[in-house]
Design a protein around this motif. Structure first.
Motif, PDB file in Angstrom:
ATOM      1  N   VAL A  26       0.864  -1.123   0.066  1.00 28.61           N
ATOM      2  CA  VAL A  26       0.124  -0.059   0.094  1.00 28.61           C
ATOM      3  C   VAL A  26       0.915   1.239  -0.145  1.00 28.61           C
ATOM      4  N   LEU A  27       2.376   1.206   0.502  1.00 31.95           N
ATOM      5  CA  LEU A  27       3.410   2.253   0.362  1.00 31.95           C
ATOM      6  C   LEU A  27       3.836   2.306  -1.015  1.00 31.95           C
ATOM      7  N   ASN A  28       3.522   1.451  -1.902  1.00 32.57           N
ATOM      8  CA  ASN A  28       4.212   1.181  -3.177  1.00 32.57           C
ATOM      9  C   ASN A  28       4.010   2.487  -4.040  1.00 32.57           C
ATOM     10  N   ALA A  29       4.939   3.184  -4.773  1.00 32.97           N
ATOM     11  CA  ALA A  29       5.000   4.223  -5.542  1.00 32.97           C
ATOM     12  C   ALA A  29       6.226   4.342  -6.253  1.00 32.97           C
ATOM     13  N   GLU A  30       6.162   5.322  -7.126  1.00 39.40           N
ATOM     14  CA  GLU A  30       7.538   5.644  -7.844  1.00 39.40           C
ATOM     15  C   GLU A  30       8.586   6.230  -6.980  1.00 39.40           C
ATOM     16  N   ILE A  31       9.801   5.884  -7.386  1.00 40.67           N
ATOM     17  CA  ILE A  31      10.934   6.244  -6.692  1.00 40.67           C
ATOM     18  C   ILE A  31      11.385   7.438  -7.464  1.00 40.67           C
ATOM     19  N   LEU A  32      11.669   8.645  -6.634  1.00 36.94           N
ATOM     20  CA  LEU A  32      12.036   9.756  -7.203  1.00 36.94           C
ATOM     21  C   LEU A  32      13.499   9.821  -6.980  1.00 36.94           C
ATOM     22  N   SER A  33      14.187   9.827  -8.004  1.00 32.51           N
ATOM     23  CA  SER A  33      15.976   9.742  -8.006  1.00 32.51           C
ATOM     24  C   SER A  33      16.121  11.023  -8.456  1.00 32.51           C
ATOM     25  N   GLY A  34      17.437  11.483  -8.174  1.00 31.13           N
ATOM     26  CA  GLY A  34      17.830  12.762  -8.719  1.00 31.13           C
ATOM     27  C   GLY A  34      19.515  12.941  -8.662  1.00 31.13           C
ATOM     28  N   CYS A  65      23.925  12.336  -5.494  1.00 29.74           N
ATOM     29  CA  CYS A  65      22.820  11.337  -5.924  1.00 29.74           C
ATOM     30  C   CYS A  65      21.750  11.178  -4.882  1.00 29.74           C
ATOM     31  N   PHE A  66      20.505  10.992  -5.052  1.00 27.25           N
ATOM     32  CA  PHE A  66      19.580  10.650  -3.986  1.00 27.25           C
ATOM     33  C   PHE A  66      18.495   9.852  -4.718  1.00 27.25           C
ATOM     34  N   ASP A  67      17.616   9.103  -3.957  1.00 26.59           N
ATOM     35  CA  ASP A  67      16.474   8.438  -4.028  1.00 26.59           C
ATOM     36  C   ASP A  67      15.444   8.816  -3.176  1.00 26.59           C
ATOM     37  N   LEU A  68      14.256   9.278  -3.272  1.00 25.49           N
ATOM     38  CA  LEU A  68      13.348   9.693  -2.493  1.00 25.49           C
ATOM     39  C   LEU A  68      11.935   8.799  -2.686  1.00 25.49           C
ATOM     40  N   GLN A  69      11.925   7.842  -1.813  1.00 25.67           N
ATOM     41  CA  GLN A  69      10.930   6.863  -1.711  1.00 25.67           C
ATOM     42  C   GLN A  69       9.567   7.139  -1.187  1.00 25.67           C
ATOM     43  N   ASN A  71       5.273   7.999  -1.811  1.00 28.84           N
ATOM     44  CA  ASN A  71       4.002   8.309  -2.876  1.00 28.84           C
ATOM     45  C   ASN A  71       4.245   9.743  -3.465  1.00 28.84           C
ATOM     46  N   ASN A  72       5.345   9.706  -4.469  1.00 28.18           N
ATOM     47  CA  ASN A  72       5.714  10.776  -4.958  1.00 28.18           C
ATOM     48  C   ASN A  72       5.011  11.116  -6.361  1.00 28.18           C
ATOM     49  N   GLU A  73       4.098  12.142  -6.411  1.00 28.95           N
ATOM     50  CA  GLU A  73       3.461  12.161  -7.658  1.00 28.95           C
ATOM     51  C   GLU A  73       3.554  13.606  -8.104  1.00 28.95           C
ATOM     52  N   HIS A  86      21.340  28.406  -1.389  1.00 34.37           N
ATOM     53  CA  HIS A  86      20.088  28.695  -1.332  1.00 34.37           C
ATOM     54  C   HIS A  86      19.216  27.578  -1.575  1.00 34.37           C
ATOM     55  N   SER A  87      18.336  27.756  -0.621  1.00 34.60           N
ATOM     56  CA  SER A  87      17.143  26.717  -0.674  1.00 34.60           C
ATOM     57  C   SER A  87      16.386  26.685  -2.255  1.00 34.60           C
ATOM     58  N   LYS A  88      16.116  25.587  -2.822  1.00 38.29           N
ATOM     59  CA  LYS A  88      15.192  25.686  -3.817  1.00 38.29           C
ATOM     60  C   LYS A  88      13.792  24.818  -3.688  1.00 38.29           C
ATOM     61  N   MET A  89      12.636  25.301  -4.221  1.00 45.59           N
ATOM     62  CA  MET A  89      11.614  24.668  -4.119  1.00 45.59           C
ATOM     63  C   MET A  89      11.203  24.447  -5.603  1.00 45.59           C
ATOM     64  N   VAL A  90      10.999  22.838  -5.769  1.00 48.45           N
ATOM     65  CA  VAL A  90      10.763  22.448  -7.200  1.00 48.45           C
ATOM     66  C   VAL A  90       9.271  21.799  -7.158  1.00 48.45           C
ATOM     67  N   LEU A  91       8.579  21.989  -8.083  1.00 47.34           N
ATOM     68  CA  LEU A  91       7.260  21.395  -8.544  1.00 47.34           C
ATOM     69  C   LEU A  91       7.366  20.216  -9.149  1.00 47.34           C
ATOM     70  N   LEU A  92       7.359  19.045  -8.915  1.00 42.37           N
ATOM     71  CA  LEU A  92       7.463  17.732  -9.571  1.00 42.37           C
ATOM     72  C   LEU A  92       6.667  17.650 -10.597  1.00 42.37           C
ATOM     73  N   GLY A  93       7.268  17.125 -11.713  1.00 41.59           N
ATOM     74  CA  GLY A  93       6.842  16.884 -13.150  1.00 41.59           C
ATOM     75  C   GLY A  93       6.307  15.608 -13.253  1.00 41.59           C
ATOM     76  N   GLU A  94       6.368  14.806 -14.556  1.00 40.71           N
ATOM     77  CA  GLU A  94       6.024  13.658 -14.848  1.00 40.71           C
ATOM     78  C   GLU A  94       7.389  12.817 -14.786  1.00 40.71           C
ATOM     79  N   SER A  95       8.692  13.447 -14.767  1.00 38.27           N
ATOM     80  CA  SER A  95       9.633  12.515 -14.866  1.00 38.27           C
ATOM     81  C   SER A  95      10.088  12.210 -13.538  1.00 38.27           C
ATOM     82  N   SER A  96      10.407  10.662 -13.546  1.00 39.67           N
ATOM     83  CA  SER A  96      11.000  10.293 -12.235  1.00 39.67           C
ATOM     84  C   SER A  96      12.439  10.647 -11.715  1.00 39.67           C
ATOM     85  N   TYR A  97      13.174  11.604 -12.681  1.00 36.82           N
ATOM     86  CA  TYR A  97      14.682  11.698 -12.304  1.00 36.82           C
ATOM     87  C   TYR A  97      14.518  13.191 -12.319  1.00 36.82           C
ATOM     88  N   LEU A  98      15.066  13.950 -11.416  1.00 38.08           N
ATOM     89  CA  LEU A  98      15.158  15.187 -10.853  1.00 38.08           C
ATOM     90  C   LEU A  98      16.675  15.888 -10.827  1.00 38.08           C
TER      91      LEU A  98
END
Length: 698
Positions: A26-34, A65-69, A71-73, A86-98
């Motif tokens: 139930v916790l399964n989701a795409e892994i966001l790598s970057g 490199c990072f992997d954020l596990q 429910n990334n959507e 400086h900090s940065k805020m990113v709106l996640l798109g369709e890609s699973s690589y950031l």
């Protein structure tokens, strides 16, 4: 140990894993790598990455490199921060690589919001090449992946049961560091890593760094290869193949806000008998007693303690029961080998106003029992138990954004109990210091290291890198590296019976390299590396009467060029590489053993929404395997093709992936060690089910 085998790998316990698997899916989701880097193209280590929308957290590693596990959507807000930037805020798109570029704080710019997209990753760390397995190559053997590294040479004793190792540019295997997520997995007994102990699906990608920046440790004159382990979603898989191959396994993921846990487990069985060419009888003969049974378990954990502190754990257990087939003209049908390896790595990292630091320990235990029946040649019954504990503390100090100091202290405790070498204990220390200075477009990184072991050695080594960013249209940058490296003989070199040589001298290698980076169609798509390496007292095992013995080669040199062209257009990506290596043992006035003059290859990947195709070809020139008279013993050149295809079927409750792989596509006669032929064409099929109990279509 027997109870561990019977419990963890029994069918009953495997069913228990499956129940846990159903619960955690139930916790399964795409892994966001970057990848996090800054404007000078350096990776940003230990950056804090947070999915603000879902309250998921992780850190970038030493390579950025990072992997954020979790429910990334698309549409989630991802925050990236690091002291000094400086900090940065990113709106996640369709890609699973950031990929994320941070700006140092001394530049007066505000934090910005950008839309996540599949941006080019050319600004990644100064690795020469990074190879990532696609879905079409899930079943590929570890040796085939390492073969893709320019200048590499895999030595294998034939088939999946044969021991295998990697060497770079004709140097001994022990001169290349093999790491897993930054943890050293070297066997202290022989200074090597047996690639056949790594399960096929344990490796997600490998990165080769020839500049010594990621693993500046004693003896790694050929740089380092860092293995990044699997990052599967919750899934189960089943695989079959030629020569009786069968394997199955399970991958479990769980992310609870600050802690991400991944588990990988499975079993495989390979009958392994195949036909090989016997040069004595000049016939193709069955190579029997080549079976391999493997059981493995691996665990990863990444935890965020505070926004400035994190913890990482890596565990691997791999157990093998294998036949030892012997040389094709001298078979040993009653010989066998039982071996296992335990690896536990723990890392505590932190970021402060002074800089990033870490406290790391690695515990490695391996056991090897080899038995040879007196019915077939010389009787043999040997056991080896190796225990290694490594402690390391490292700290960076950022004097300014342009000057950084890095220091580390490492202690290695190696303990060997062996029926062939006796019992030995060695404690060694490594003290490392380096500076990173930036002046305009020029980067200068000098480093010095003190290697010490009581009553054995006290040696200083040094290394420096100079990089100049030209910024021209086609000529991007040049990197010059020079260093002196030291390597003390291994336990086997000194004490093996028969053949050990206690009078061996330590090896010393001096290296010079010039890396030219061009931008033809995209940034840094063409790399040309010129190298010049010379060694004194190089240790090589040579035949001596009735057994082999290590000896110091007075002097040797290796000079050459590596070219790597990377490309990506539409749905096709890959790289082409070629290495020319002119090498010589100056005393023998002959090419070094197992050091091809020409080698190269092609890696090609095609991907669309549901289909992926992988193709690779590896070439290696003929090699001298043994000096002899009137002619040396030479094995023929290698041309090996591998091809894989995968097809995914998406539905409400998950995804089914079918992959087909063919190794040695052209059914070539391949031999990397004389008398140990590799199998012919191998077909592999893998069925993997990624489950999504929530029934949400991605």
């Amino acid at each position: 140990m027997k109870y561990f085998h019977e419990t963890v790998f029994s069918k009953r316990f495997f069913c228990f894993w499956f129940i846990i698997f159903l619960h955690t899916t139930v916790l399964n989701a795409e892994i966001l790598s970057g990848f996090v880097y800054h404007y000078e193209s350096f990776p940003v280590a230990f950056a804090f990455i947070q999915n603000v929308t879902k309250n998921l957290m992780t850190y970038s590693d030493e390579s950025g490199c990072f992997d954020l596990q979790g429910n990334n959507e698309p549409g989630d807000s991802i925050s990236i921060s690091r002291i000094g930037f400086h900090s940065k805020m990113v709106l996640l798109g369709e890609s699973s690589y950031l990929p994320v570029k941070l700006i140092p704080q001394n530049i007066d710019l505000q934090s910005v919001i950008v839309e996540g997209q599949n941006t080019s990753t050319d600004n990644q760390q100064n690795e020469l090449v990074k190879i990532e397995k696609s879905s079409a190559a899930k079943s590929i053997s570890p040796g085939k992946i390492f073969n893709s590294i320019p200048g590499s040479y895999i030595k294998s004793y034939g088939g999946s049961a044969g021991l295998s190792s990697i060497s770079m540019d004709g140097a001994p295997t022990r001169h290349t560091k093999i790491l897993v997520s930054g943890f050293d997995i070297t066997n202290a007994q022989n200074g090597q890593v047996d690639l056949s102990q790594l399960p096929d699906n344990f490796i997600n990608s490998i990165a080769y760094d020839p500049y010594y920046n990621s693993a500046f440790e004693s003896g790694n004159s050929e740089g380092s290869v860092n293995i990044l382990p699997w990052k599967e979603q919750n899934s189960v898989y089943l695989g079959i193949g030629c020569y009786g191959q069968q394997n199955y396994g399970i991958s479990l993921n769980s992310n609870r806000n600050r802690i991400a846990i991944n588990l990988l487990a499975g079993k495989s069985n390979d009958d392994g008998n195949y036909k090989g060419y016997n040069p004595v009888t000049k016939k193709n003969e069955e190579r029997v007693n080549n079976h391999l049974k493997r059981e493995y378990l691996s665990l990863k954990m990444n935890g965020v303690i505070t926004p400035s502190t994190f913890i990482k754990l890596l565990y691997l257990y791999s157990s093998q029961n294998r036949g030892v087939a012997g040389q094709i003209w001298s078979p040993t049908p009653k010989s066998y080998r039982d071996d296992y390896v335990h690896l536990l790595g723990l890392k505590l990292g932190w970021v402060s106003k002074f800089g990033a630091g870490l406290l790391q320990t690695t515990m490695r235990n391996s056991y090897d029992h080899y038995f040879s029946s007196p019915q077939y040649g010389f009787p043999y019954d040997s056991e080896h138990d190796v225990n290694t504990i490594r402690y390391k503390i490292a700290q960076n100090f950022n004097f300014t954004n342009l000057i950084k100091y890095s220091g580390s202290i490492q202690c290695n405790d190696d303990h060997l109990e062996s029926s062939d070498t006796g019992n030995h204990l060695r404690t060694s220390w490594i003290f490392s210091n380096s500076l990173r200075m930036i002046v305009g477009k020029l980067k200068f990184i000098p480093a010095i290291q003190h290697n010490y072991s009581d009553n054995l050695y006290a040696e200083n080594t040094w290394n420096y890198t100079v990089e100049y960013s030209l910024g021209w249209r086609y000529f991007h940058s040049l990197v010059y590296n020079q260093g002196i490296f030291f390597h003390y003989p291994t336990f086997n070199d000194l004490f093996w019976k028969p053949g050990g040589n206690p009078n061996l001298k330590p090896e010393e290698t001096s290296t010079k390299s010039l890396d030219l980076q061009f931008s033809i169609f995209r940034q840094k798509d063409l790399k040309v590396l010129l190298f010049d390496k010379s060694s004194e007292n190089l240790i090589q095992w040579l035949p001596s009467v009735s057994y082999w013995q290590p000896k110091n080669v007075t002097e040797s040199y290796r000079r050459g060029i590596k070219t790597i062209y990377s490309f990506s257009f539409s749905k096709i990506s890959g790289f082409l590489n070629y290495t020319y290596n002119l090498n010589e043992d100056k005393a023998m006035k002959k090419q070094l053993l197992y050091a091809p003059k020409h080698s190269g290859g092609l890696n090609l990947d095609y991907s669309n929404s549901n289909w992926q195709i992988h193709y690779q070809v590896h070439y290696s020139d003929d090699r001298i395997t043994r000096y002899s008279w009137p002619e040396d013993i030479i094995i023929d050149e290698i041309i090996e093709h591998t091809m894989g295809v995968s097809c995914d079927f998406q539905f409400k409750y998950g995804k089914i992936s079918n992959s087909f792989l063919v190794e040695n596509l052209m059914n070539e006669k391949i031999e990397t060690i004389q008398g140990y032929p590799e199998p012919g064409r191998i077909f592999k099929y893998r069925l993997q089910y990624y489950i999504n109990i929530k029934g949400e279509m991605k």
